[in-house]
Design a protein around this motif. Structure first.
Motif, mmCIF file in Angstrom:
data_model
loop_
_atom_site.group_PDB
_atom_site.id
_atom_site.type_symbol
_atom_site.label_atom_id
_atom_site.label_comp_id
_atom_site.label_asym_id
_atom_site.label_seq_id
_atom_site.Cartn_x
_atom_site.Cartn_y
_atom_site.Cartn_z
ATOM 1 N N GLU A 43 14.429 -40.711 -3.240
ATOM 2 C CA GLU A 43 15.077 -40.180 -4.439
ATOM 3 C C GLU A 43 15.107 -41.217 -5.553
ATOM 4 O O GLU A 43 14.850 -40.910 -6.725
ATOM 5 C CB GLU A 43 16.492 -39.717 -4.098
ATOM 6 C CG GLU A 43 17.224 -39.090 -5.277
ATOM 7 C CD GLU A 43 18.621 -38.634 -4.901
ATOM 8 O OE1 GLU A 43 19.317 -38.087 -5.777
ATOM 9 O OE2 GLU A 43 19.002 -38.828 -3.719
ATOM 10 N N ALA A 44 15.433 -42.459 -5.193
ATOM 11 C CA ALA A 44 15.445 -43.531 -6.199
ATOM 12 C C ALA A 44 14.050 -43.750 -6.780
ATOM 13 O O ALA A 44 13.899 -44.022 -7.979
ATOM 14 C CB ALA A 44 15.979 -44.819 -5.579
ATOM 15 N N GLU A 45 13.033 -43.627 -5.951
ATOM 16 C CA GLU A 45 11.665 -43.795 -6.433
ATOM 17 C C GLU A 45 11.297 -42.686 -7.421
ATOM 18 O O GLU A 45 10.645 -42.941 -8.436
ATOM 19 C CB GLU A 45 10.701 -43.802 -5.248
ATOM 20 C CG GLU A 45 9.233 -43.922 -5.616
ATOM 21 C CD GLU A 45 8.882 -45.244 -6.259
ATOM 22 O OE1 GLU A 45 7.828 -45.324 -6.911
ATOM 23 O OE2 GLU A 45 9.670 -46.207 -6.105
ATOM 24 N N ARG A 46 11.723 -41.458 -7.133
ATOM 25 C CA ARG A 46 11.445 -40.351 -8.067
ATOM 26 C C ARG A 46 12.176 -40.551 -9.385
ATOM 27 O O ARG A 46 11.621 -40.269 -10.462
ATOM 28 C CB ARG A 46 11.857 -39.030 -7.420
ATOM 29 C CG ARG A 46 10.941 -38.590 -6.280
ATOM 30 C CD ARG A 46 11.200 -37.144 -5.911
ATOM 31 N NE ARG A 46 12.539 -36.971 -5.372
ATOM 32 C CZ ARG A 46 12.843 -37.054 -4.078
ATOM 33 N NH1 ARG A 46 11.894 -37.325 -3.208
ATOM 34 N NH2 ARG A 46 14.070 -36.874 -3.664
ATOM 35 N N VAL A 47 13.423 -41.037 -9.329
ATOM 36 C CA VAL A 47 14.169 -41.300 -10.565
ATOM 37 C C VAL A 47 13.479 -42.391 -11.375
ATOM 38 O O VAL A 47 13.360 -42.299 -12.604
ATOM 39 C CB VAL A 47 15.622 -41.687 -10.225
ATOM 40 C CG1 VAL A 47 16.352 -42.157 -11.478
ATOM 41 C CG2 VAL A 47 16.360 -40.518 -9.607
ATOM 42 N N ARG A 48 13.013 -43.438 -10.698
ATOM 43 C CA ARG A 48 12.312 -44.523 -11.398
ATOM 44 C C ARG A 48 11.061 -44.009 -12.094
ATOM 45 O O ARG A 48 10.788 -44.348 -13.256
ATOM 46 C CB ARG A 48 11.944 -45.620 -10.403
ATOM 47 C CG ARG A 48 11.287 -46.840 -11.041
ATOM 48 C CD ARG A 48 10.755 -47.781 -9.975
ATOM 49 N NE ARG A 48 9.627 -47.199 -9.259
ATOM 50 C CZ ARG A 48 8.365 -47.207 -9.708
ATOM 51 N NH1 ARG A 48 8.075 -47.777 -10.875
ATOM 52 N NH2 ARG A 48 7.402 -46.671 -9.005
ATOM 53 N N ARG A 49 10.291 -43.174 -11.403
ATOM 54 C CA ARG A 49 9.082 -42.634 -12.006
ATOM 55 C C ARG A 49 9.400 -41.746 -13.199
ATOM 56 O O ARG A 49 8.683 -41.770 -14.213
ATOM 57 C CB ARG A 49 8.295 -41.843 -10.962
ATOM 58 C CG ARG A 49 7.701 -42.699 -9.839
ATOM 59 C CD ARG A 49 6.944 -41.844 -8.848
ATOM 60 N NE ARG A 49 6.393 -42.645 -7.759
ATOM 61 C CZ ARG A 49 5.713 -42.148 -6.734
ATOM 62 N NH1 ARG A 49 5.497 -40.841 -6.662
ATOM 63 N NH2 ARG A 49 5.253 -42.949 -5.786
ATOM 64 N N HIS A 94 9.342 -40.955 -18.992
ATOM 65 C CA HIS A 94 10.079 -40.672 -20.230
ATOM 66 C C HIS A 94 9.896 -41.797 -21.242
ATOM 67 O O HIS A 94 9.679 -41.537 -22.445
ATOM 68 C CB HIS A 94 11.564 -40.492 -19.897
ATOM 69 C CG HIS A 94 12.410 -40.210 -21.101
ATOM 70 N ND1 HIS A 94 12.383 -38.995 -21.766
ATOM 71 C CD2 HIS A 94 13.302 -40.993 -21.774
ATOM 72 C CE1 HIS A 94 13.227 -39.034 -22.791
ATOM 73 N NE2 HIS A 94 13.788 -40.241 -22.815
ATOM 74 N N GLN A 116 15.917 -43.719 -0.610
ATOM 75 C CA GLN A 116 14.860 -44.535 -1.204
ATOM 76 C C GLN A 116 13.853 -43.665 -1.949
ATOM 77 O O GLN A 116 13.419 -43.998 -3.060
ATOM 78 C CB GLN A 116 14.154 -45.334 -0.111
ATOM 79 C CG GLN A 116 13.025 -46.216 -0.634
ATOM 80 C CD GLN A 116 12.305 -46.946 0.494
ATOM 81 O OE1 GLN A 116 12.648 -46.789 1.658
ATOM 82 N NE2 GLN A 116 11.305 -47.735 0.140
ATOM 83 N N LYS A 140 11.960 -42.038 -15.226
ATOM 84 C CA LYS A 140 12.336 -42.895 -16.351
ATOM 85 C C LYS A 140 11.111 -43.564 -16.972
ATOM 86 O O LYS A 140 11.016 -43.694 -18.197
ATOM 87 C CB LYS A 140 13.338 -43.960 -15.882
ATOM 88 C CG LYS A 140 14.710 -43.385 -15.525
ATOM 89 C CD LYS A 140 15.672 -44.482 -15.111
ATOM 90 C CE LYS A 140 17.048 -43.916 -14.811
ATOM 91 N NZ LYS A 140 18.004 -44.976 -14.398
ATOM 92 N N VAL A 141 10.180 -43.987 -16.131
ATOM 93 C CA VAL A 141 8.967 -44.611 -16.660
ATOM 94 C C VAL A 141 8.159 -43.613 -17.468
ATOM 95 O O VAL A 141 7.644 -43.929 -18.560
ATOM 96 C CB VAL A 141 8.129 -45.183 -15.498
ATOM 97 C CG1 VAL A 141 6.754 -45.626 -15.995
ATOM 98 C CG2 VAL A 141 8.849 -46.362 -14.854
#
Length: 252
Positions: A179-185, A190, A177, A187-188
């Motif tokens: 890791e997914a939150e870091r990926v989401r941030r 970027h 969870q 992308k936002v």
């Protein structure tokens, strides 16, 4: 038969023992709850007190702050996560009379109340709240325990949750969870950068469109940057006026 000459000696020894049992010394942090023929009489101490043998009884009470470990409790959070939680509470007796008369064993009663309150309160919170808002939960537990033990003459000064243990499967799920939150941030961030860059490019295009010479200078600067790299690209620069002539003829 006891000789009559020994009666004075026996009586003297009895009186000495009787007098010695009458005097008690209580330390500064101790109080004595006195019972007279089974009924509450008064609270005495600290220092030297007198207790009449066979008529009065004394129960010593410690007024210092006590530390009590709350055993590990199995708790199911509001979001259905099974965890193991333990805590520590700090309390002291402020009313010796209530602590002795109103409850059979105030230490055991406080321990049992702390265990049930810990399970009840933590079951109303989600796992993220337990990990992120521990200070608020500690304060909530302290207020509940303090109000519940007030009739026992006990003041709960602090409650601290020590450990929140999770299963290995839940630890891995939390890691995924996070890791997914870091990926989401990422992308936002970027996408926000792309949006800001597009706005700046639009502003630059509007400025360059007002001055054709600026476009030519920008074109030459681009050629300089390309020629500085070691590559096999062949560039044929063309005047912008020539391109405009072809564009104008095409329109005609």
């Amino acid at each position: 038969m006891i000789p009559a000459s020994l009666f004075p000696l026996i009586l003297f020894i009895f009186l000495v023992l009787l007098l010695s049992s009458m005097f008690r010394v209580l330390r500064e942090y101790q109080r004595g709850v006195i019972f007279l023929l089974g009924r509450f009489y008064k609270v005495k101490g600290p220092g030297l007190i007198i207790v009449v043998p066979f008529v009065q009884q004394v129960v010593r009470v410690d007024l210092r702050t006590l530390t009590m470990d709350v055993p590990t409790q199995d708790v199911i959070s509001r979001d259905n996560v099974s965890i193991k939680v333990n805590a520590v509470i700090y309390f002291r007796v402020v009313d010796p009379q209530k602590a002795i008369i109103n409850v059979e064993n105030y230490l055991e009663a406080t321990s049992q109340l702390a265990q049930t309150t810990l399970r009840s309160v933590l079951g109303q919170h989600e796992l993220d709240e337990m990990l992120a808002e521990r200070e608020a939960i500690n304060s909530h537990l302290q207020r509940i325990l303090d109000s519940s033990t007030d009739t026992w003459g006990i003041k709960v000064s602090n409650v601290e949750i020590k450990h929140v243990d999770l299963d290995e499967s839940m630890i891995r799920a939390i890691a995924r969870q996070a890791e997914a939150e870091r990926v989401r941030r990422a992308k936002v961030i970027h996408a926000s950068g792309e949006l800001e860059a597009s706005k700046k490019l639009q502003e630059a295009a509007e400025v360059l469109s007002k001055q054709p010479q600026a476009i030519q200078l920008r074109y030459l600067q681009t050629l300089t940057e390309i020629s500085g790299e070691h590559n096999s690209t062949i560039i044929f620069p063309l005047p912008m006026e020539l391109m405009e002539a072809f564009t104008r003829r095409h329109k005609d």
